[in-house]
Design an enzyme around this catalytic site. Structure first.
Site, PDB file in Angstrom:
ATOM      1  N   LYS A  11       0.823  -1.216   0.000  1.00  0.00           N
ATOM      2  CA  LYS A  11       0.000   0.000   0.000  1.00  0.00           C
ATOM      3  C   LYS A  11       0.864   1.277   0.000  1.00  0.00           C
ATOM      4  O   LYS A  11       2.077   1.215   0.248  1.00  0.00           O
ATOM      5  CB  LYS A  11      -0.942  -0.036   1.210  1.00  0.00           C
ATOM      6  CG  LYS A  11      -2.012  -1.148   1.124  1.00  0.00           C
ATOM      7  CD  LYS A  11      -2.983  -1.054   2.294  1.00  0.00           C
ATOM      8  CE  LYS A  11      -4.072  -2.116   2.212  1.00  0.00           C
ATOM      9  NZ  LYS A  11      -5.041  -1.991   3.324  1.00  0.00           N
ATOM     10  N   TYR A  51     -12.458  -1.986  -3.665  1.00  0.00           N
ATOM     11  CA  TYR A  51     -12.995  -2.109  -2.305  1.00  0.00           C
ATOM     12  C   TYR A  51     -14.522  -2.021  -2.270  1.00  0.00           C
ATOM     13  O   TYR A  51     -15.091  -1.657  -1.234  1.00  0.00           O
ATOM     14  CB  TYR A  51     -12.372  -1.050  -1.395  1.00  0.00           C
ATOM     15  CG  TYR A  51     -11.019  -1.435  -0.834  1.00  0.00           C
ATOM     16  CD1 TYR A  51     -10.869  -2.603  -0.084  1.00  0.00           C
ATOM     17  CD2 TYR A  51      -9.896  -0.635  -1.017  1.00  0.00           C
ATOM     18  CE1 TYR A  51      -9.634  -2.960   0.459  1.00  0.00           C
ATOM     19  CE2 TYR A  51      -8.658  -0.982  -0.472  1.00  0.00           C
ATOM     20  CZ  TYR A  51      -8.538  -2.147   0.262  1.00  0.00           C
ATOM     21  OH  TYR A  51      -7.323  -2.501   0.807  1.00  0.00           O
ATOM     22  N   PHE A  59     -15.577   3.869   6.934  1.00  0.00           N
ATOM     23  CA  PHE A  59     -14.204   4.216   6.575  1.00  0.00           C
ATOM     24  C   PHE A  59     -13.953   4.203   5.070  1.00  0.00           C
ATOM     25  O   PHE A  59     -12.834   4.450   4.627  1.00  0.00           O
ATOM     26  CB  PHE A  59     -13.218   3.263   7.274  1.00  0.00           C
ATOM     27  CG  PHE A  59     -13.453   1.800   6.992  1.00  0.00           C
ATOM     28  CD1 PHE A  59     -13.025   1.214   5.808  1.00  0.00           C
ATOM     29  CD2 PHE A  59     -14.114   1.001   7.920  1.00  0.00           C
ATOM     30  CE1 PHE A  59     -13.232  -0.132   5.550  1.00  0.00           C
ATOM     31  CE2 PHE A  59     -14.335  -0.344   7.673  1.00  0.00           C
ATOM     32  CZ  PHE A  59     -13.895  -0.916   6.482  1.00  0.00           C
ATOM     33  N   ARG A  87      -1.897 -14.214   4.395  1.00  0.00           N
ATOM     34  CA  ARG A  87      -2.608 -13.544   5.499  1.00  0.00           C
ATOM     35  C   ARG A  87      -1.807 -13.684   6.806  1.00  0.00           C
ATOM     36  O   ARG A  87      -1.809 -12.785   7.642  1.00  0.00           O
ATOM     37  CB  ARG A  87      -4.026 -14.134   5.675  1.00  0.00           C
ATOM     38  CG  ARG A  87      -4.993 -13.873   4.524  1.00  0.00           C
ATOM     39  CD  ARG A  87      -5.409 -12.435   4.329  1.00  0.00           C
ATOM     40  NE  ARG A  87      -6.019 -11.819   5.483  1.00  0.00           N
ATOM     41  CZ  ARG A  87      -6.773 -10.710   5.432  1.00  0.00           C
ATOM     42  NH1 ARG A  87      -7.033 -10.109   4.259  1.00  0.00           N
ATOM     43  NH2 ARG A  87      -7.260 -10.176   6.513  1.00  0.00           N
ATOM     44  N   THR A  93      -5.596  -7.143  10.612  1.00  0.00           N
ATOM     45  CA  THR A  93      -5.939  -5.870   9.953  1.00  0.00           C
ATOM     46  C   THR A  93      -5.487  -4.678  10.780  1.00  0.00           C
ATOM     47  O   THR A  93      -4.942  -3.712  10.247  1.00  0.00           O
ATOM     48  CB  THR A  93      -7.471  -5.805   9.745  1.00  0.00           C
ATOM     49  OG1 THR A  93      -7.876  -6.967   9.008  1.00  0.00           O
ATOM     50  CG2 THR A  93      -7.862  -4.555   8.977  1.00  0.00           C
ATOM     51  N   ARG A 104       2.355  -6.235   9.185  1.00  0.00           N
ATOM     52  CA  ARG A 104       1.617  -5.103   9.755  1.00  0.00           C
ATOM     53  C   ARG A 104       2.173  -4.710  11.120  1.00  0.00           C
ATOM     54  O   ARG A 104       2.181  -3.523  11.471  1.00  0.00           O
ATOM     55  CB  ARG A 104       0.125  -5.435   9.808  1.00  0.00           C
ATOM     56  CG  ARG A 104      -0.519  -5.269   8.419  1.00  0.00           C
ATOM     57  CD  ARG A 104      -1.864  -5.881   8.326  1.00  0.00           C
ATOM     58  NE  ARG A 104      -2.615  -5.420   7.152  1.00  0.00           N
ATOM     59  CZ  ARG A 104      -3.746  -5.964   6.745  1.00  0.00           C
ATOM     60  NH1 ARG A 104      -4.285  -6.975   7.411  1.00  0.00           N
ATOM     61  NH2 ARG A 104      -4.363  -5.502   5.676  1.00  0.00           N
ATOM     62  N   ASN A 114      -2.355   0.349   6.727  1.00  0.00           N
ATOM     63  CA  ASN A 114      -1.783  -0.877   7.292  1.00  0.00           C
ATOM     64  C   ASN A 114      -0.893  -1.681   6.344  1.00  0.00           C
ATOM     65  O   ASN A 114      -0.823  -2.907   6.412  1.00  0.00           O
ATOM     66  CB  ASN A 114      -2.894  -1.741   7.904  1.00  0.00           C
ATOM     67  CG  ASN A 114      -3.952  -2.128   6.893  1.00  0.00           C
ATOM     68  OD1 ASN A 114      -3.797  -1.864   5.699  1.00  0.00           O
ATOM     69  ND2 ASN A 114      -5.012  -2.778   7.349  1.00  0.00           N
ATOM     70  N   HIS A 117      -2.216  -5.383   1.509  1.00  0.00           N
ATOM     71  CA  HIS A 117      -3.492  -6.051   1.287  1.00  0.00           C
ATOM     72  C   HIS A 117      -3.207  -7.490   0.892  1.00  0.00           C
ATOM     73  O   HIS A 117      -2.212  -7.763   0.217  1.00  0.00           O
ATOM     74  CB  HIS A 117      -4.276  -5.384   0.144  1.00  0.00           C
ATOM     75  CG  HIS A 117      -5.428  -6.233  -0.330  1.00  0.00           C
ATOM     76  ND1 HIS A 117      -6.643  -6.236   0.315  1.00  0.00           N
ATOM     77  CD2 HIS A 117      -5.507  -7.153  -1.323  1.00  0.00           C
ATOM     78  CE1 HIS A 117      -7.436  -7.125  -0.295  1.00  0.00           C
ATOM     79  NE2 HIS A 117      -6.769  -7.679  -1.284  1.00  0.00           N
ATOM     80  N   GLU A 128      -9.754 -10.514  -7.582  1.00  0.00           N
ATOM     81  CA  GLU A 128      -8.781  -9.425  -7.428  1.00  0.00           C
ATOM     82  C   GLU A 128      -7.625  -9.559  -8.424  1.00  0.00           C
ATOM     83  O   GLU A 128      -7.158  -8.560  -8.978  1.00  0.00           O
ATOM     84  CB  GLU A 128      -8.285  -9.398  -5.983  1.00  0.00           C
ATOM     85  CG  GLU A 128      -9.392  -8.987  -5.014  1.00  0.00           C
ATOM     86  CD  GLU A 128      -9.024  -9.138  -3.540  1.00  0.00           C
ATOM     87  OE1 GLU A 128      -7.887  -9.591  -3.239  1.00  0.00           O
ATOM     88  OE2 GLU A 128      -9.867  -8.800  -2.690  1.00  0.00           O
TER      89      GLU A 128
HETATM   90  O1  YYY Z   1      -8.563  -7.737   4.597  1.00  0.00           O
HETATM   91  P1  YYY Z   1      -8.006  -6.667   5.494  1.00  0.00           P
HETATM   92  O2  YYY Z   1      -7.256  -5.598   4.741  1.00  0.00           O
HETATM   93  O3  YYY Z   1      -7.193  -7.228   6.626  1.00  0.00           O
HETATM   94  O4  YYY Z   1      -9.235  -5.932   6.223  1.00  0.00           O
HETATM   95  P2  YYY Z   1     -10.714  -5.605   5.702  1.00  0.00           P
HETATM   96  O5  YYY Z   1     -11.642  -5.837   6.845  1.00  0.00           O
HETATM   97  O6  YYY Z   1     -11.019  -6.312   4.427  1.00  0.00           O
HETATM   98  O7  YYY Z   1     -10.673  -4.036   5.450  1.00  0.00           O
HETATM   99  C1  YYY Z   1     -10.067  -3.517   4.285  1.00  0.00           C
HETATM  100  C2  YYY Z   1      -9.268  -2.304   4.665  1.00  0.00           C
HETATM  101  O8  YYY Z   1     -10.142  -1.295   5.145  1.00  0.00           O
HETATM  102  C3  YYY Z   1      -8.250  -2.495   5.782  1.00  0.00           C
HETATM  103  O9  YYY Z   1      -7.046  -3.073   5.347  1.00  0.00           O
HETATM  104  C4  YYY Z   1      -8.066  -1.081   6.252  1.00  0.00           C
HETATM  105  C5  YYY Z   1      -9.464  -0.482   6.093  1.00  0.00           C
HETATM  106  N1  YYY Z   1     -10.172  -0.469   7.382  1.00  0.00           N
HETATM  107  C6  YYY Z   1     -10.211   0.703   8.125  1.00  0.00           C
HETATM  108  O10 YYY Z   1      -9.657   1.717   7.678  1.00  0.00           O
HETATM  109  N2  YYY Z   1     -10.854   0.730   9.320  1.00  0.00           N
HETATM  110  C7  YYY Z   1     -11.457  -0.360   9.797  1.00  0.00           C
HETATM  111  N3  YYY Z   1     -12.075  -0.307  10.968  1.00  0.00           N
HETATM  112  C8  YYY Z   1     -11.434  -1.566   9.064  1.00  0.00           C
HETATM  113  C9  YYY Z   1     -10.778  -1.593   7.854  1.00  0.00           C
HETATM  114 MG    MG Z   2     -10.103  -7.760   3.255  1.00  0.00          MG
END
Ligand code: YYY
Ligand code: MG
Length: 143
Positions: A11, A51, A59, A87, A93, A104, A114, A117, A128
């Site tokens: 990212k 997304y 968010f 993962r 996350t 992370r 974070n 992805h 994807e």
């Molecule tokens: O797959 P992953 O990236 O670990 O998490 P997701 O639940 O799919 O959310 C995608 C992405 O959205 C996350 O990497 C950061 C953002 N996000 C956020 O900014 N705030 C949250 N509370 C949850 C997710």
């Molecule tokens: Mg995700």
């Protein structure tokens, strides 16, 4: 166990930290092979489409803004159990909950920026990969 493919993004925050190579090393050390890779700066439309599943989340706007704030690396990783393996390499996350030694934990501070992805299931991985790469951009290893 089956050889799988998964989709990954380094990212904008991690690209800005100049740790693309560090992150690619983690993939390689875990036995995952990079079979496609490119740098790109996503348009708003591209990020919103990627997304789309989070469209209704509070968010979403900030997430799209972040993902379009600078260049990213997009890549396809191939290997045994690649989706779950990636993962695990990534960590939770929320970096505050990510296990020590995960990407992370090491490269991210907040949940909204974070570092990486990774696809979460075979269906999302296929979708994807196809969203960013054409079939002829994938280079399976033959040696
Ligand atoms: O797959 P992953 O990236 O670990 O998490 P997701 O639940 O799919 O959310 C995608 C992405 O959205 C996350 O990497 C950061 C953002 N996000 C956020 O900014 N705030 C949250 N509370 C949850 C997710
Ligand atoms: Mg995700």
């Amino acid at each position: 166990m089956a050889v799988e493919r998964t989709f990954s993004i380094v990212k904008p925050d991690a690209v800005a930290k100049n740790v693309i190579g560090e992150i690619y090393s983690r993939f390689e050390r875990a036995g995952l092979k990079i079979i496609a890779s490119k740098m790109m700066h996503m348009s708003q439309e591209k990020a919103e489409g990627f997304y789309a599943e989070h469209k209704e989340r509070p968010f979403f706007g900030a997430l799209v803004e972040f993902m379009t704030s600078g260049p990213v690396m997009v890549q396809v990783l191939e290997g045994e159990n690649a989706i779950k393996a990636n993962r695990e390499i990534m960590g939770a996350t929320n970096p505050a909950e990510a296990l020590r030694g995960t990407l992370r934990a090491d490269y991210a501070v907040t949940v909204d920026e974070n570092a990486v992805h990774g696809s979460d299931a075979p269906e999302s991985a296929a979708r994807e990969i196809a969203y960013f790469f054409s079939e002829d951009e994938l280079c399976p290893r033959t040696r």
